[in-house]
Design a protein around this motif. Structure first.
Motif, PDB file in Angstrom:
ATOM      1  N   ALA A  79     -70.344  40.511 -37.039  1.00 47.47           N
ATOM      2  CA  ALA A  79     -71.028  41.796 -36.675  1.00 47.47           C
ATOM      3  C   ALA A  79     -71.817  42.446 -37.823  1.00 47.47           C
ATOM      4  O   ALA A  79     -72.631  43.255 -37.423  1.00 47.47           O
ATOM      5  CB  ALA A  79     -70.291  42.751 -35.924  1.00 47.47           C
ATOM      6  N   ILE A  80     -71.301  42.382 -38.774  1.00 48.06           N
ATOM      7  CA  ILE A  80     -71.992  43.102 -40.042  1.00 48.06           C
ATOM      8  C   ILE A  80     -73.639  42.958 -40.181  1.00 48.06           C
ATOM      9  O   ILE A  80     -74.333  43.823 -40.236  1.00 48.06           O
ATOM     10  CB  ILE A  80     -71.234  42.720 -41.331  1.00 48.06           C
ATOM     11  N   HIS A  81     -73.834  41.659 -40.134  1.00 52.76           N
ATOM     12  CA  HIS A  81     -75.045  41.172 -40.183  1.00 52.76           C
ATOM     13  C   HIS A  81     -75.415  39.750 -39.652  1.00 52.76           C
ATOM     14  O   HIS A  81     -74.728  38.925 -39.702  1.00 52.76           O
ATOM     15  CB  HIS A  81     -75.619  41.144 -41.692  1.00 52.76           C
ATOM     16  N   PRO A  82     -76.590  39.482 -39.155  1.00 41.68           N
ATOM     17  CA  PRO A  82     -76.783  37.949 -38.536  1.00 41.68           C
ATOM     18  C   PRO A  82     -76.940  36.966 -39.357  1.00 41.68           C
ATOM     19  O   PRO A  82     -76.652  35.907 -38.716  1.00 41.68           O
ATOM     20  CB  PRO A  82     -78.251  38.340 -37.951  1.00 41.68           C
ATOM     21  N   ASN A  83     -76.931  37.467 -40.787  1.00 44.33           N
ATOM     22  CA  ASN A  83     -76.863  36.219 -41.642  1.00 44.33           C
ATOM     23  C   ASN A  83     -75.322  35.831 -41.983  1.00 44.33           C
ATOM     24  O   ASN A  83     -75.455  34.986 -42.914  1.00 44.33           O
ATOM     25  CB  ASN A  83     -77.882  36.554 -42.934  1.00 44.33           C
ATOM     26  N   ILE A  84     -74.459  36.706 -41.635  1.00 47.40           N
ATOM     27  CA  ILE A  84     -73.148  36.363 -42.261  1.00 47.40           C
ATOM     28  C   ILE A  84     -72.558  35.124 -41.461  1.00 47.40           C
ATOM     29  O   ILE A  84     -72.810  35.059 -40.266  1.00 47.40           O
ATOM     30  CB  ILE A  84     -72.019  37.408 -41.813  1.00 47.40           C
ATOM     31  N   VAL A  85     -72.188  34.186 -42.424  1.00 45.79           N
ATOM     32  CA  VAL A  85     -71.485  33.019 -41.912  1.00 45.79           C
ATOM     33  C   VAL A  85     -69.792  33.167 -42.178  1.00 45.79           C
ATOM     34  O   VAL A  85     -69.470  33.635 -43.356  1.00 45.79           O
ATOM     35  CB  VAL A  85     -71.920  31.831 -42.740  1.00 45.79           C
ATOM     36  N   VAL A  86     -69.104  32.992 -41.253  1.00 43.77           N
ATOM     37  CA  VAL A  86     -67.667  33.021 -41.350  1.00 43.77           C
ATOM     38  C   VAL A  86     -66.988  31.891 -42.096  1.00 43.77           C
ATOM     39  O   VAL A  86     -67.065  30.981 -41.491  1.00 43.77           O
ATOM     40  CB  VAL A  86     -67.030  33.404 -39.910  1.00 43.77           C
ATOM     41  N   LYS A  87     -66.340  32.347 -43.024  1.00 46.16           N
ATOM     42  CA  LYS A  87     -65.864  31.227 -43.831  1.00 46.16           C
ATOM     43  C   LYS A  87     -64.270  30.928 -43.392  1.00 46.16           C
ATOM     44  O   LYS A  87     -63.530  32.213 -43.837  1.00 46.16           O
ATOM     45  CB  LYS A  87     -66.027  31.644 -45.411  1.00 46.16           C
ATOM     46  N   VAL A  88     -63.768  29.880 -42.956  1.00 47.27           N
ATOM     47  CA  VAL A  88     -62.485  29.693 -42.610  1.00 47.27           C
ATOM     48  C   VAL A  88     -61.716  28.625 -43.407  1.00 47.27           C
ATOM     49  O   VAL A  88     -62.324  27.569 -43.696  1.00 47.27           O
ATOM     50  CB  VAL A  88     -62.620  29.348 -40.933  1.00 47.27           C
ATOM     51  N   PRO A  89     -60.564  28.995 -43.554  1.00 50.13           N
ATOM     52  CA  PRO A  89     -59.929  28.037 -44.481  1.00 50.13           C
ATOM     53  C   PRO A  89     -59.391  26.714 -43.504  1.00 50.13           C
ATOM     54  O   PRO A  89     -59.340  26.752 -42.476  1.00 50.13           O
ATOM     55  CB  PRO A  89     -58.614  28.714 -44.702  1.00 50.13           C
ATOM     56  N   MET A  90     -59.143  25.583 -44.205  1.00 50.60           N
ATOM     57  CA  MET A  90     -59.022  24.197 -43.915  1.00 50.60           C
ATOM     58  C   MET A  90     -57.511  24.233 -43.388  1.00 50.60           C
ATOM     59  O   MET A  90     -56.509  23.798 -44.092  1.00 50.60           O
ATOM     60  CB  MET A  90     -59.226  23.171 -44.666  1.00 50.60           C
ATOM     61  N   ILE A  91     -57.192  24.898 -42.443  1.00 55.62           N
ATOM     62  CA  ILE A  91     -55.787  25.066 -41.850  1.00 55.62           C
ATOM     63  C   ILE A  91     -55.679  24.736 -40.227  1.00 55.62           C
ATOM     64  O   ILE A  91     -57.021  24.708 -39.784  1.00 55.62           O
ATOM     65  CB  ILE A  91     -54.984  26.294 -42.141  1.00 55.62           C
ATOM     66  N   LYS A  92     -54.658  24.332 -39.850  1.00 55.87           N
ATOM     67  CA  LYS A  92     -54.735  23.807 -38.130  1.00 55.87           C
ATOM     68  C   LYS A  92     -55.190  25.005 -37.197  1.00 55.87           C
ATOM     69  O   LYS A  92     -56.257  24.918 -36.633  1.00 55.87           O
ATOM     70  CB  LYS A  92     -53.172  23.696 -38.054  1.00 55.87           C
ATOM     71  N   ASP A  93     -54.918  26.187 -37.575  1.00 62.59           N
ATOM     72  CA  ASP A  93     -55.672  27.326 -36.965  1.00 62.59           C
ATOM     73  C   ASP A  93     -56.703  27.773 -37.196  1.00 62.59           C
ATOM     74  O   ASP A  93     -57.897  28.099 -36.533  1.00 62.59           O
ATOM     75  CB  ASP A  93     -54.729  28.567 -36.899  1.00 62.59           C
ATOM     76  N   GLY A  94     -57.380  27.320 -38.536  1.00 66.71           N
ATOM     77  CA  GLY A  94     -58.707  27.389 -38.916  1.00 66.71           C
ATOM     78  C   GLY A  94     -59.541  26.246 -38.110  1.00 66.71           C
ATOM     79  O   GLY A  94     -60.624  26.551 -37.598  1.00 66.71           O
ATOM     80  N   ILE A  95     -58.956  25.064 -37.886  1.00 69.33           N
ATOM     81  CA  ILE A  95     -59.838  24.010 -37.051  1.00 69.33           C
ATOM     82  C   ILE A  95     -60.032  24.479 -35.880  1.00 69.33           C
ATOM     83  O   ILE A  95     -61.339  24.527 -35.076  1.00 69.33           O
ATOM     84  CB  ILE A  95     -59.095  22.553 -37.080  1.00 69.33           C
ATOM     85  N   LYS A  96     -58.936  25.144 -35.138  1.00 71.80           N
ATOM     86  CA  LYS A  96     -59.006  25.828 -33.901  1.00 71.80           C
ATOM     87  C   LYS A  96     -60.191  26.691 -33.955  1.00 71.80           C
ATOM     88  O   LYS A  96     -60.935  26.825 -32.863  1.00 71.80           O
ATOM     89  CB  LYS A  96     -57.734  26.220 -33.331  1.00 71.80           C
ATOM     90  N   ALA A  97     -59.994  27.757 -34.749  1.00 75.42           N
ATOM     91  CA  ALA A  97     -61.093  28.696 -34.867  1.00 75.42           C
ATOM     92  C   ALA A  97     -62.421  28.235 -35.243  1.00 75.42           C
ATOM     93  O   ALA A  97     -63.612  28.795 -34.466  1.00 75.42           O
ATOM     94  CB  ALA A  97     -60.652  29.799 -36.082  1.00 75.42           C
ATOM     95  N   LEU A  98     -62.716  27.169 -35.802  1.00 74.96           N
ATOM     96  CA  LEU A  98     -63.952  26.844 -36.011  1.00 74.96           C
ATOM     97  C   LEU A  98     -64.579  26.177 -34.876  1.00 74.96           C
ATOM     98  O   LEU A  98     -65.778  26.340 -34.375  1.00 74.96           O
ATOM     99  CB  LEU A  98     -63.842  25.339 -37.117  1.00 74.96           C
TER     100      LEU A  98
END
Ligand code: E4P
Length: 217
Positions: A79-98
């Protein structure tokens, strides 16, 4: 190959941006801490400043590790800016979130990737970028560039659209080798990017040309 700068330092981001070759920015909690940014309001404000400075994707990393928390934090970052890409760690819940972000139109960068298997999972989950950490792999006595080659080959065979974002870059040669190995993006600190400019024969040649040019003035 796109060029991102891997820093939260505004002066360095401006310097790279002024070169006219910058396509985006990546940050992580360590890089934010390095420039003294802490607390939700300051972090939000800093991401906004970066995103307004550079015309391209800006990766902002979540610091949550459970699915619900990653989603909530990611939505706020997005929500901060349209160009923000959410960086998510390679963990089990991270995969679900991706997968959730992908299904909900929010761009992601899967970080802390050290194997081809992890890169396959990130692509399957719909990550826009996957970030293999080249320098840290080299540090542990493996070959980081070889991992880029391996992921590029697999993504090509499988037709995955996830972009390979070579991270943890330590030298100009890393950038060259990642380009050769098939990286779609390289994210580098400023110094290796500027290091690409350097060659002693360029300096010697220019000095001679400038000296000879005086003869025609
Ligand atoms: C970028 O996305 C990574 O967080 C970063 O490149 C890690 O680099 P480092 O290994 O130099 O900390």
């Amino acid at each position: 190959m796109k060029f991102f700068i891997d820093t939260a330092d505004l002066a360095q981001i401006k310097e790279a941006n002024d070169l006219g070759i910058l396509d985006g920015v990546t940050t992580n909690p360590s890089l934010m801490a390095k420039v003294g940014i802490s607390g939700e309001a300051a972090v939000t404000n800093h991401y906004k400043t970066i995103a307004e400075l550079v015309d391209g994707d800006v990766s902002a990393e979540v610091v949550s590790t459970t699915f619900n928390e990653i989603i909530e934090e990611g939505k706020k970052l997005h929500a901060i800016h349209p160009n923000i890409v959410v960086k998510v760690p390679m963990i089990k819940d991270g995969i679900k979130a991706l997968k959730w972000f992908s299904d909900n139109g929010i761009k992601t960068n899967c970080t802390l990737v050290f194997s081809a298997g992890q890169a396959i999972l990130a692509a399957k989950a719909g990550a826009n970028y996957v970030s293999p950490f080249i320098g840290r792999i080299d540090d542990s006595n493996w070959d980081g560039v070889q991992l880029i080659e391996e992921i590029a080959e697999i993504y090509n065979i499988q037709g995955y659209e996830t972009e390979i974002l070579a991270a943890s870059i330590r030298s100009p040669l890393h950038i060259v080798k990642c380009a050769q190995a098939g990286a779609n993006v390289v994210t580098s600190p400023l110094e290796p990017i500027l290091g690409l400019l350097k060659h002693p024969l360029t300096d010697l040649g220019l000095a001679k040309f400038l000296e000879d040019a005086k003869k025609f003035k």
